[in-house]
Design a protein around this motif. Structure first.
Motif, PDB file in Angstrom:
ATOM      1  N   ALA A   1       0.832  -1.206   0.000  1.00 33.94           N
ATOM      2  CA  ALA A   1       0.000   0.000   0.000  1.00 33.94           C
ATOM      3  C   ALA A   1       0.865   1.255   0.000  1.00 33.94           C
ATOM      4  N   GLN A   2       2.006   1.208   0.699  1.00 35.81           N
ATOM      5  CA  GLN A   2       2.882   2.369   0.750  1.00 35.81           C
ATOM      6  C   GLN A   2       3.463   2.686  -0.624  1.00 35.81           C
ATOM      7  N   VAL A   3       3.853   1.667  -1.371  1.00 30.47           N
ATOM      8  CA  VAL A   3       4.406   1.901  -2.709  1.00 30.47           C
ATOM      9  C   VAL A   3       3.339   2.472  -3.631  1.00 30.47           C
ATOM     10  N   ARG A   4       2.138   1.935  -3.550  1.00 32.12           N
ATOM     11  CA  ARG A   4       1.039   2.490  -4.367  1.00 32.12           C
ATOM     12  C   ARG A   4       0.794   3.949  -4.024  1.00 32.12           C
ATOM     13  N   ALA A   5       0.848   4.261  -2.737  1.00 35.41           N
ATOM     14  CA  ALA A   5       0.648   5.649  -2.313  1.00 35.41           C
ATOM     15  C   ALA A   5       1.780   6.541  -2.806  1.00 35.41           C
TER      16      ALA A   5
ATOM     17  N   ARG B   1       0.918  12.929  -8.718  1.00 37.67           N
ATOM     18  CA  ARG B   1       0.240  14.177  -8.363  1.00 37.67           C
ATOM     19  C   ARG B   1       1.205  15.367  -8.454  1.00 37.67           C
ATOM     20  N   ARG B   2       2.441  15.164  -8.011  1.00 37.20           N
ATOM     21  CA  ARG B   2       3.417  16.257  -8.038  1.00 37.20           C
ATOM     22  C   ARG B   2       4.001  16.469  -9.427  1.00 37.20           C
ATOM     23  N   TRP B   3       4.263  15.358 -10.112  1.00 38.32           N
ATOM     24  CA  TRP B   3       4.886  15.425 -11.440  1.00 38.32           C
ATOM     25  C   TRP B   3       4.108  14.503 -12.373  1.00 38.32           C
ATOM     26  N   PRO B   4       2.994  14.969 -12.923  1.00 38.89           N
ATOM     27  CA  PRO B   4       2.145  14.110 -13.758  1.00 38.89           C
ATOM     28  C   PRO B   4       2.935  13.418 -14.866  1.00 38.89           C
TER      29      PRO B   4
END
Length: 218
Positions: free
Chosen positions: A3-7, A14-17
């Motif tokens: 889950a952490q890697v997916r996040a 989000r920061r660098w589309p």
């Protein structure tokens, strides 16, 4: 994939589309174009244990800086750069940081997640490796290091994935305490790919990649 890697991948996008797609072929070239982060190639230093330190993350610098060992192979430099980017993401995003500190061993958790994050960026998310030969094929079809390929495969294969050098030293293993198996010993003796009921082992540029689908005694 954790889950952490997916996040982390979601924060990255989000920061660098579209960054994950651009990072895959040439991570250092792409990262060098980001004004928010600085990448520097440096001579390797000796850590406190006497082992060479191939990379490090420095959030105290402006901008935050990723130091990458100059002497590494291009594949290893790519993996190290993305590993250090993983540290940057986890240390600059509140939600990611909270998950890190909730872990039983936050430092170990962050290191393992950074490895998994780097592997996910470098290798195709849609592929489903099943054998050591599949992991070797992924290595030759990508810019990923052998260890990155093993980390990536370990997220997808139920069992043990290991990387062993030509002398039999285990360099990476997804199962704690793994020290070898009859399959590994057979591959080291024959210097050829081998398989049996437990899994298979295949050579990759002088190193052995092992996939065991069932528990095996050392």
């Amino acid at each position: 994939m954790s889950a952490q890697v997916r996040a982390m991948l979601a924060v990255l996008d989000r920061r660098w589309p579209g960054a994950a797609r651009r990072l895959r072929p040439h991570p250092i070239v792409e990262l060098a174009s980001w004004p928010e982060i600085r990448v520097r190639l440096v001579e390797e230093q000796l850590g406190g244990s006497g082992c060479a330190v191939s990379g490090s993350y420095h959030p105290e610098l402006t901008p935050p800086t990723l130091l990458i060992g100059r002497s590494l192979s291009h594949r290893r430099r790519a993996f190290t750069a993305l590993h250090e980017l993983g540290h940057h993401l986890q240390q600059t995003d509140v939600a990611l940081g909270e998950r890190t500190f909730e872990a039983e061993n936050p430092l170990l958790f962050q290191e393992k997640v950074c490895d998994a994050f780097a592997a996910e960026v470098l290798l195709p998310a849609s592929a489903e490796p099943r054998t050591a030969q599949d992991v070797v094929a992924a290595y030759f079809d990508s810019a990923a290091s052998r260890e990155a390929c093993c980390v990536w495969a370990s997220q997808r294969i139920r069992g043990t994935v290991a990387l062993v050098d030509g002398a039999g030293k285990v360099l990476f293993a997804s199962r704690r305490g793994f020290s070898g198996s009859p399959l590994v010993r057979a591959a080291l003796r024959s210097r050829s790919a081998v398989s049996d009921a437990t899994g298979d082992a295949a050579w990759c540029d002088g190193y052995l990649i092992v996939v065991l689908h069932v528990a095996s005694s050392a």
